[in-house]
Design an enzyme around this catalytic site. Structure first.
Site, mmCIF file in Angstrom:
data_model
loop_
_atom_site.group_PDB
_atom_site.id
_atom_site.type_symbol
_atom_site.label_atom_id
_atom_site.label_comp_id
_atom_site.label_asym_id
_atom_site.label_seq_id
_atom_site.Cartn_x
_atom_site.Cartn_y
_atom_site.Cartn_z
ATOM 1 N N HIS A 355 0.954 -1.276 0.001
ATOM 2 C CA HIS A 355 -0.023 -0.059 0.166
ATOM 3 C C HIS A 355 0.829 1.244 -0.084
ATOM 4 O O HIS A 355 0.559 2.182 -0.663
ATOM 5 C CB HIS A 355 -0.909 -0.069 1.203
ATOM 6 C CG HIS A 355 -1.896 1.020 1.003
ATOM 7 N ND1 HIS A 355 -1.966 2.204 1.764
ATOM 8 C CD2 HIS A 355 -2.984 1.245 0.304
ATOM 9 C CE1 HIS A 355 -3.194 3.084 1.456
ATOM 10 N NE2 HIS A 355 -3.742 2.148 0.594
ATOM 11 N N CYS A 356 1.989 1.298 0.613
ATOM 12 C CA CYS A 356 2.786 2.328 0.953
ATOM 13 C C CYS A 356 3.339 2.888 -0.580
ATOM 14 O O CYS A 356 3.787 3.981 -0.590
ATOM 15 C CB CYS A 356 4.073 2.030 1.943
ATOM 16 S SG CYS A 356 3.392 1.435 3.350
ATOM 17 N N ILE A 357 3.617 1.708 -1.542
ATOM 18 C CA ILE A 357 4.575 2.035 -2.671
ATOM 19 C C ILE A 357 3.335 2.433 -3.847
ATOM 20 O O ILE A 357 4.026 2.489 -4.927
ATOM 21 C CB ILE A 357 5.462 0.990 -3.056
ATOM 22 C CG1 ILE A 357 4.645 -0.185 -3.364
ATOM 23 C CG2 ILE A 357 6.159 0.689 -1.765
ATOM 24 C CD1 ILE A 357 5.506 -1.621 -3.958
#
Lengths: 365, 365
Positions: A355-357
């Site tokens: 999700h962060c990337i």
């Protein structure tokens, strides 16, 4: 083209859609900095390529890449992935990229938050961060979306919305003195509502244990749909994560959303403590000002950190003992989507997960 | 996305359209290198901004800008100009950008020529040129156009086509040993036909006098439409340009095009000798390997070096004694287009003019 706007999304009738609403695409940033990614980022680049490939089965993917890595990225990424040059400081577009908002009448714009690398000079993860702070504007130029420059420091991974007026976040992150020390809780809430088009804030306390982002909500909990929240969970009372997750569940179950609904909380098992192995701490450049990589340190592993693509869930494979159970819960929660696991330990070593990337572009305009 | 193709445009049924055919847009590159543009390129940036603004009245304009200049360019360019990050070595997208080809059936692709900065190590204008050579691929990613990597060194400004099978170029440039010394004239012709979708080559001898590009045709002559060529012209027999233009006229008037037509040659007056003034040679960084700027050197000024936009002609203002006459001829030649003059001496000081700094994207797909 992307015009700089001086109004706010809420005033203009715009809102951030839920991630579960249809997308027109997804952006990632190619990892390369050798003081965060071991062995010249080659293992991380392979993992990002797998993530991009999996998402591209669902929606168009754009990879932002530096000039130096452009040829290599273009060569190893599948041809259906669009590759564009954008200079960055690292590879976490969820946090430094734009947050897209829509008005349901053909308008799509972007919120460009102030970015200080997760804490600036008070515990931030690297210095300088100017290229990351300038990247959202560049994404919006390529997307042809006008830009709101929000007056607060915020990472996209520190908030989640249900698209119907509700935003969730952690106090650990948003009230951290290394983000917006001059603003009160109420002022932060008000600003979020202005820029996300929300009305109701549900505060959780802390994020995942030992999360270097200062507790981003996107590693702890997310909306599966309005009224339904997935929460990382452990039954192990000896794990410091136990009390964090229990407190989050209590808060969610006591709260109501902007429409007055109670939350259904779906518990997604934590993979349990995962530590950096000795060989995983090797091959990383030593640079003053970036987080050192030490064997034995616990990684903030969570299955909640998945990307909710239009037709697919791309979730991190983290531990063989728990991957199948996580996949099964995701399949039950998202019955219309294909659930695809990607080996994500290399991304986790860099400090985040799938999700962060990623950063979705809403399909509705 | 942009796939690398291993066939040729001609084999795939693609051709380069004439510049006078409708465009879907135009690209430029922001000038910045201080060893070519005086005073930190600020005067040149103002001139490029004027050109971009004039073209934007006719068609969408994209400006490619380095990370370092991104904010400044975004701020000073009109909001309707799209600004995207692309690293380059200088600002001549006509020469190092892609040449677009179309098939008339919805396909639009790009030819990515090898680029060696106008002569490589044998009289090239700067070193290194790797970022310029990689820029065309980046433009094609943003445009979503697949890419042919042509096997020859060629600058876009060294050819002109009529879109109906004919290509014109100068021997001075294309047969120069600093471009493709291993290829014969016939091999170069054949390769051009393969990549431009042409069948007939008309060779002119030399380009404009003292042109540092080794005689690009786009400073000497261009197609106004099939069968009609604009040629830079002087009546001054003492000017070394006289014999160059006279020879070009003779060759054109003796030739026929791919469809068997004779050429109508429209003579556009040369502004006459224009020399670098002392103050114009100041404020330029001295760097070994780049062309020095010397007061008194003659500039290769030509009104033919205009951009033929869909609804507009953007032409360089070069000399008050000739600007009006040039404008009048352009108005007569292009009666359906608005003719806009832009003060272009600053671009000329950098080594080219408005055609050299622009690259059209055909409207037909």
């Amino acid at each position: 083209m992307s015009r700089l706007l001086t109004t706010t999304p809420a005033a203009d009738g715009f809102r951030m859609p839920g991630e579960f609403e249809p997308h027109s695409g997804c952006w990632l940033v190619w990892p390369e900095r050798p003081d965060n990614w071991r062995w010249g980022a080659k293992p991380a680049q392979a993992a990002y390529t797998e993530v991009a490939t999996a998402i591209a089965r669902s929606e168009p993917v754009t990879m932002a890449v530096s000039d130096v890595q452009f040829e290599h990225a273009r060569t190893v990424l599948p041809p259906e992935v669009r590759v564009v040059e954008i200079s960055t400081d690292d590879a976490w577009i969820r946090d430094m990229g734009p947050t897209f908002v829509v008005d349901g009448k053909g308008g799509r714009r972007g919120v460009d938050w102030r970015f200080n690398a997760w804490g600036g000079l008070l515990g931030g993860l690297y210095f300088p961060w100017d290229r990351d702070d300038r990247a959202a504007a560049k994404v919006l130029e390529v997307e042809g979306a006008d830009r709101y420059r929000a007056p607060i420091v915020l990472e996209g991974g520190s908030i989640h919305v249900d698209g119907e007026g509700t935003v969730i976040a952690t106090e650990e992150c948003l009230l951290n003195p290394n983000r917006n020390p001059e603003l009160s809780r109420e002022e932060i809430e008000r600003t979020l509502h202005e820029y996300l088009g929300t009305e109701k804030m549900v505060w959780l306390s802390r994020g995942v244990f030992d999360d270097e982002t200062d507790g981003h909500v996107d590693n702890l909990a997310c909306f599966a749909e309005p009224g339904k929240v997935l929460l990382t969970w452990t039954e192990d009372e000896g794990d410091p994560q136990y009390e964090i997750s229990a407190d989050a569940a209590r808060r969610l179950e006591a709260a109501t959303d902007a429409r007055g609904r109670s939350f259904e909380v779906v518990r997604l098992p934590s993979p349990g403590p995962i530590e950096i192995a000795a060989d995983e701490a090797a091959g990383v450049d030593a640079v003053e000002g970036t987080l050192p990589r030490r064997p034995g340190d616990r990684l903030a592993a969570s299955y909640v950190n998945f990307f909710l693509a239009t037709n697919t869930i791309v979730f991190p494979l983290l531990d063989e003992r728990h991957d199948d159970e996580a996949a099964e819960i995701l399949r039950t929660t998202f019955p219309t989507r294909e659930v695809v696991g990607v080996a994500a330990r290399e991304i986790l070593l860099g400090g985040g997960n799938i999700h962060c990337i990623t950063q979705q572009v809403p399909g509705e305009r």
